[in-house]
Design a protein around this motif. Structure first.
Motif, mmCIF file in Angstrom:
data_model
loop_
_atom_site.group_PDB
_atom_site.id
_atom_site.type_symbol
_atom_site.label_atom_id
_atom_site.label_comp_id
_atom_site.label_asym_id
_atom_site.label_seq_id
_atom_site.Cartn_x
_atom_site.Cartn_y
_atom_site.Cartn_z
ATOM 1 N N MET A 52 5.645 -1.402 -4.937
ATOM 2 C CA MET A 52 4.503 -1.794 -4.104
ATOM 3 C C MET A 52 4.080 -0.648 -3.198
ATOM 4 O O MET A 52 2.884 -0.385 -3.028
ATOM 5 N N ASP A 53 5.039 0.047 -2.613
ATOM 6 C CA ASP A 53 4.736 1.182 -1.752
ATOM 7 C C ASP A 53 4.012 2.273 -2.533
ATOM 8 O O ASP A 53 3.025 2.835 -2.056
ATOM 9 N N PHE A 54 4.496 2.551 -3.729
ATOM 10 C CA PHE A 54 3.853 3.570 -4.569
ATOM 11 C C PHE A 54 2.416 3.183 -4.911
ATOM 12 O O PHE A 54 1.503 4.017 -4.830
ATOM 13 N N VAL A 55 2.202 1.931 -5.293
ATOM 14 C CA VAL A 55 0.859 1.472 -5.663
ATOM 15 C C VAL A 55 -0.067 1.532 -4.463
ATOM 16 O O VAL A 55 -1.208 2.031 -4.569
ATOM 17 N N PHE A 56 0.377 1.034 -3.296
ATOM 18 C CA PHE A 56 -0.481 1.069 -2.114
ATOM 19 C C PHE A 56 -0.769 2.506 -1.678
ATOM 20 O O PHE A 56 -1.891 2.833 -1.300
ATOM 21 N N ASP A 57 0.241 3.363 -1.723
ATOM 22 C CA ASP A 57 0.042 4.761 -1.341
ATOM 23 C C ASP A 57 -0.953 5.433 -2.277
ATOM 24 O O ASP A 57 -1.877 6.130 -1.821
ATOM 25 N N SER A 58 -0.789 5.228 -3.569
ATOM 26 C CA SER A 58 -1.712 5.827 -4.544
ATOM 27 C C SER A 58 -3.127 5.285 -4.373
ATOM 28 O O SER A 58 -4.108 6.041 -4.428
ATOM 29 N N SER A 59 -3.230 3.991 -4.155
ATOM 30 C CA SER A 59 -4.551 3.377 -3.984
ATOM 31 C C SER A 59 -5.246 3.894 -2.738
ATOM 32 O O SER A 59 -6.431 4.230 -2.770
ATOM 33 N N LEU A 60 -4.525 3.963 -1.629
ATOM 34 C CA LEU A 60 -5.147 4.436 -0.396
ATOM 35 C C LEU A 60 -5.475 5.918 -0.466
ATOM 36 O O LEU A 60 -6.512 6.356 0.053
ATOM 37 N N THR A 61 -4.635 6.703 -1.103
ATOM 38 C CA THR A 61 -4.926 8.125 -1.272
ATOM 39 C C THR A 61 -6.187 8.307 -2.109
ATOM 40 O O THR A 61 -7.066 9.103 -1.752
ATOM 41 N N TRP A 62 -6.302 7.582 -3.190
ATOM 42 C CA TRP A 62 -7.503 7.644 -4.016
ATOM 43 C C TRP A 62 -8.729 7.221 -3.212
ATOM 44 O O TRP A 62 -9.769 7.870 -3.252
ATOM 45 N N PHE A 63 -8.600 6.117 -2.450
ATOM 46 C CA PHE A 63 -9.718 5.596 -1.663
ATOM 47 C C PHE A 63 -10.173 6.602 -0.621
ATOM 48 O O PHE A 63 -11.371 6.864 -0.474
ATOM 49 N N TYR A 64 -9.237 7.192 0.119
ATOM 50 C CA TYR A 64 -9.616 8.138 1.164
ATOM 51 C C TYR A 64 -10.148 9.451 0.596
ATOM 52 O O TYR A 64 -10.950 10.129 1.256
ATOM 53 N N ASN A 65 -9.756 9.818 -0.570
ATOM 54 C CA ASN A 65 -10.275 11.038 -1.199
ATOM 55 C C ASN A 65 -11.704 10.855 -1.715
ATOM 56 O O ASN A 65 -12.357 11.844 -2.063
ATOM 57 N N GLN A 66 -12.161 9.622 -1.771
ATOM 58 C CA GLN A 66 -13.531 9.381 -2.219
ATOM 59 C C GLN A 66 -14.565 9.766 -1.164
ATOM 60 O O GLN A 66 -15.727 9.902 -1.453
ATOM 61 N N PHE A 67 -14.112 9.942 0.077
ATOM 62 C CA PHE A 67 -15.055 10.239 1.179
ATOM 63 C C PHE A 67 -14.986 11.667 1.581
ATOM 64 O O PHE A 67 -14.178 12.348 1.842
#
Length: 63
Positions: A48-63
Motif C-alpha cells: 500500500m505504501d509503495f502504491v500510494f507513494d508511486s501514485s502521489l509521485t506521478w500526480f505531483y510530477n504532472q504539475f
C-alpha cells in the motif's frame, strides 16, 4: 497485612491449579501463526505504501 497474604496465596494457587497452560507444541504453533500473520500484514502495508507513494509521485510530477 493478612488480606495481602491471602490474595497472593490465592493467586499462586489459581495459577498453579486452575489455569490450563499450553503445551510447548501449542506455543510453537501459535508463534508460527503470529509470525506468518505479521509478515503478511507487513507485506500488505508495504505494498500500500509503495502504491500510494508511486501514485502521489506521478500526480505531483504532472504539475
Amino acid at each position: 497485612m493478612s488480606n495481602v497474604k491471602d490474595y497472593i496465596n490465592g493467586t499462586v494457587e489459581e495459577m498453579r491449579d486452575k489455569v490450563s497452560w499450553p503445551t510447548f507444541k501449542e506455543l510453537q504453533n501459535s508463534s508460527v501463526l503470529v509470525l506468518i500473520g505479521s509478515l503478511v500484514f507487513a507485506l500488505v502495508v508495504g505494498a500500500m505504501d509503495f502504491v500510494f507513494d508511486s501514485s502521489l509521485t506521478w500526480f505531483y510530477n504532472q504539475f
